[in-house]
Design a protein around this motif. Structure first.
Motif, PDB file in Angstrom:
ATOM      1  N   PHE A   1       7.734  15.854   6.667  1.00 41.38           N
ATOM      2  CA  PHE A   1       7.022  16.219   5.444  1.00 41.38           C
ATOM      3  C   PHE A   1       6.095  15.112   4.951  1.00 41.38           C
ATOM      4  O   PHE A   1       5.063  15.385   4.346  1.00 41.38           O
ATOM      5  N   LEU A   2       6.447  13.865   5.198  1.00 41.56           N
ATOM      6  CA  LEU A   2       5.663  12.746   4.664  1.00 41.56           C
ATOM      7  C   LEU A   2       4.589  12.225   5.607  1.00 41.56           C
ATOM      8  O   LEU A   2       3.723  11.474   5.178  1.00 41.56           O
ATOM      9  N   VAL A   3       4.641  12.577   6.888  1.00 44.15           N
ATOM     10  CA  VAL A   3       3.650  12.034   7.813  1.00 44.15           C
ATOM     11  C   VAL A   3       2.357  12.845   7.843  1.00 44.15           C
ATOM     12  O   VAL A   3       1.394  12.432   8.477  1.00 44.15           O
ATOM     13  N   SER A   4       2.312  13.938   7.146  1.00 38.96           N
ATOM     14  CA  SER A   4       1.102  14.765   7.125  1.00 38.96           C
ATOM     15  C   SER A   4      -0.089  13.969   6.584  1.00 38.96           C
ATOM     16  O   SER A   4       0.010  13.282   5.569  1.00 38.96           O
ATOM     17  N   ASP A   5      -1.217  14.087   7.269  1.00 39.95           N
ATOM     18  CA  ASP A   5      -2.420  13.416   6.781  1.00 39.95           C
ATOM     19  C   ASP A   5      -3.140  14.261   5.732  1.00 39.95           C
ATOM     20  O   ASP A   5      -4.211  13.901   5.267  1.00 39.95           O
ATOM     21  N   LYS A   6      -2.528  15.365   5.337  1.00 41.56           N
ATOM     22  CA  LYS A   6      -3.105  16.216   4.288  1.00 41.56           C
ATOM     23  C   LYS A   6      -2.495  15.926   2.918  1.00 41.56           C
ATOM     24  O   LYS A   6      -2.942  16.490   1.926  1.00 41.56           O
TER      25      LYS A   6
ATOM     26  N   THR B   1       0.835  -1.209   0.000  1.00 36.75           N
ATOM     27  CA  THR B   1       0.000   0.000   0.000  1.00 36.75           C
ATOM     28  C   THR B   1       0.868   1.257   0.000  1.00 36.75           C
ATOM     29  O   THR B   1       2.062   1.212   0.309  1.00 36.75           O
ATOM     30  N   ILE B   2       0.245   2.368  -0.302  1.00 29.57           N
ATOM     31  CA  ILE B   2       0.942   3.652  -0.232  1.00 29.57           C
ATOM     32  C   ILE B   2       1.387   3.915   1.202  1.00 29.57           C
ATOM     33  O   ILE B   2       2.491   4.419   1.427  1.00 29.57           O
ATOM     34  N   SER B   3       0.570   3.587   2.174  1.00 24.29           N
ATOM     35  CA  SER B   3       0.953   3.783   3.580  1.00 24.29           C
ATOM     36  C   SER B   3       2.250   3.057   3.916  1.00 24.29           C
ATOM     37  O   SER B   3       3.133   3.617   4.573  1.00 24.29           O
ATOM     38  N   SER B   4       2.376   1.829   3.473  1.00 19.56           N
ATOM     39  CA  SER B   4       3.592   1.081   3.774  1.00 19.56           C
ATOM     40  C   SER B   4       4.792   1.633   2.997  1.00 19.56           C
ATOM     41  O   SER B   4       5.908   1.630   3.505  1.00 19.56           O
ATOM     42  N   LEU B   5       4.560   2.137   1.791  1.00 20.38           N
ATOM     43  CA  LEU B   5       5.627   2.793   1.036  1.00 20.38           C
ATOM     44  C   LEU B   5       6.095   4.042   1.782  1.00 20.38           C
ATOM     45  O   LEU B   5       7.295   4.269   1.945  1.00 20.38           O
ATOM     46  N   ARG B   6       5.160   4.827   2.248  1.00 20.88           N
ATOM     47  CA  ARG B   6       5.498   6.042   2.994  1.00 20.88           C
ATOM     48  C   ARG B   6       6.295   5.683   4.256  1.00 20.88           C
ATOM     49  O   ARG B   6       7.298   6.324   4.570  1.00 20.88           O
ATOM     50  N   GLU B   7       5.878   4.650   4.972  1.00 25.94           N
ATOM     51  CA  GLU B   7       6.609   4.213   6.165  1.00 25.94           C
ATOM     52  C   GLU B   7       8.037   3.799   5.820  1.00 25.94           C
ATOM     53  O   GLU B   7       8.976   4.105   6.548  1.00 25.94           O
ATOM     54  N   GLN B   8       8.203   3.110   4.697  1.00 25.82           N
ATOM     55  CA  GLN B   8       9.540   2.676   4.281  1.00 25.82           C
ATOM     56  C   GLN B   8      10.408   3.877   3.897  1.00 25.82           C
ATOM     57  O   GLN B   8      11.590   3.931   4.236  1.00 25.82           O
ATOM     58  N   LEU B   9       9.823   4.852   3.194  1.00 27.35           N
ATOM     59  CA  LEU B   9      10.579   6.056   2.834  1.00 27.35           C
ATOM     60  C   LEU B   9      11.065   6.792   4.078  1.00 27.35           C
ATOM     61  O   LEU B   9      12.211   7.240   4.135  1.00 27.35           O
ATOM     62  N   VAL B  10      10.214   6.904   5.079  1.00 28.33           N
ATOM     63  CA  VAL B  10      10.583   7.584   6.328  1.00 28.33           C
ATOM     64  C   VAL B  10      11.622   6.762   7.104  1.00 28.33           C
ATOM     65  O   VAL B  10      12.557   7.325   7.678  1.00 28.33           O
ATOM     66  N   ALA B  11      11.491   5.453   7.092  1.00 26.80           N
ATOM     67  CA  ALA B  11      12.475   4.610   7.786  1.00 26.80           C
ATOM     68  C   ALA B  11      13.855   4.747   7.143  1.00 26.80           C
ATOM     69  O   ALA B  11      14.868   4.799   7.841  1.00 26.80           O
TER      70      ALA B  11
END
Length: 82
Positions: free
Chosen positions: A46-51, A28-38
């Protein structure tokens, strides 16, 4: 391979226009975002915004949307008008 694009202010904040990542079972996009932040903790603010808005293959989607090998995923801030 997944192509990840960053647009507008987000691109400038991250100092990155695009990445190409080997496809991992991110699902999912959520897991991709988590991996990018990790991998890049300084991107977290910048990436954790819910907007943030997301697209897969140029179609707006939610963070729960599935990702497949070969997809183009874009992250961008909300569009405002004036």
């Amino acid at each position: 391979m997944i192509k990840v694009l960053f647009f507008a202010q987000l691109r400038e904040q991250l100092q990155c226009e695009q990445l190409e990542l080997a496809f991992l079972p991110l699902t999912t996009i959520s897991s991709l975002r988590e991996q990018l932040v990790a991998d890049r903790p300084h991107w977290a603010e910048f990436l954790v915004s819910d907007k943030l808005l997301f697209s897969v293959n140029q179609t707006l989607v939610k963070a729960s949307h599935s990702i497949n090998d070969g997809d183009e995923v874009a992250f961008f801030p909300p569009v405002t008008g004036g």
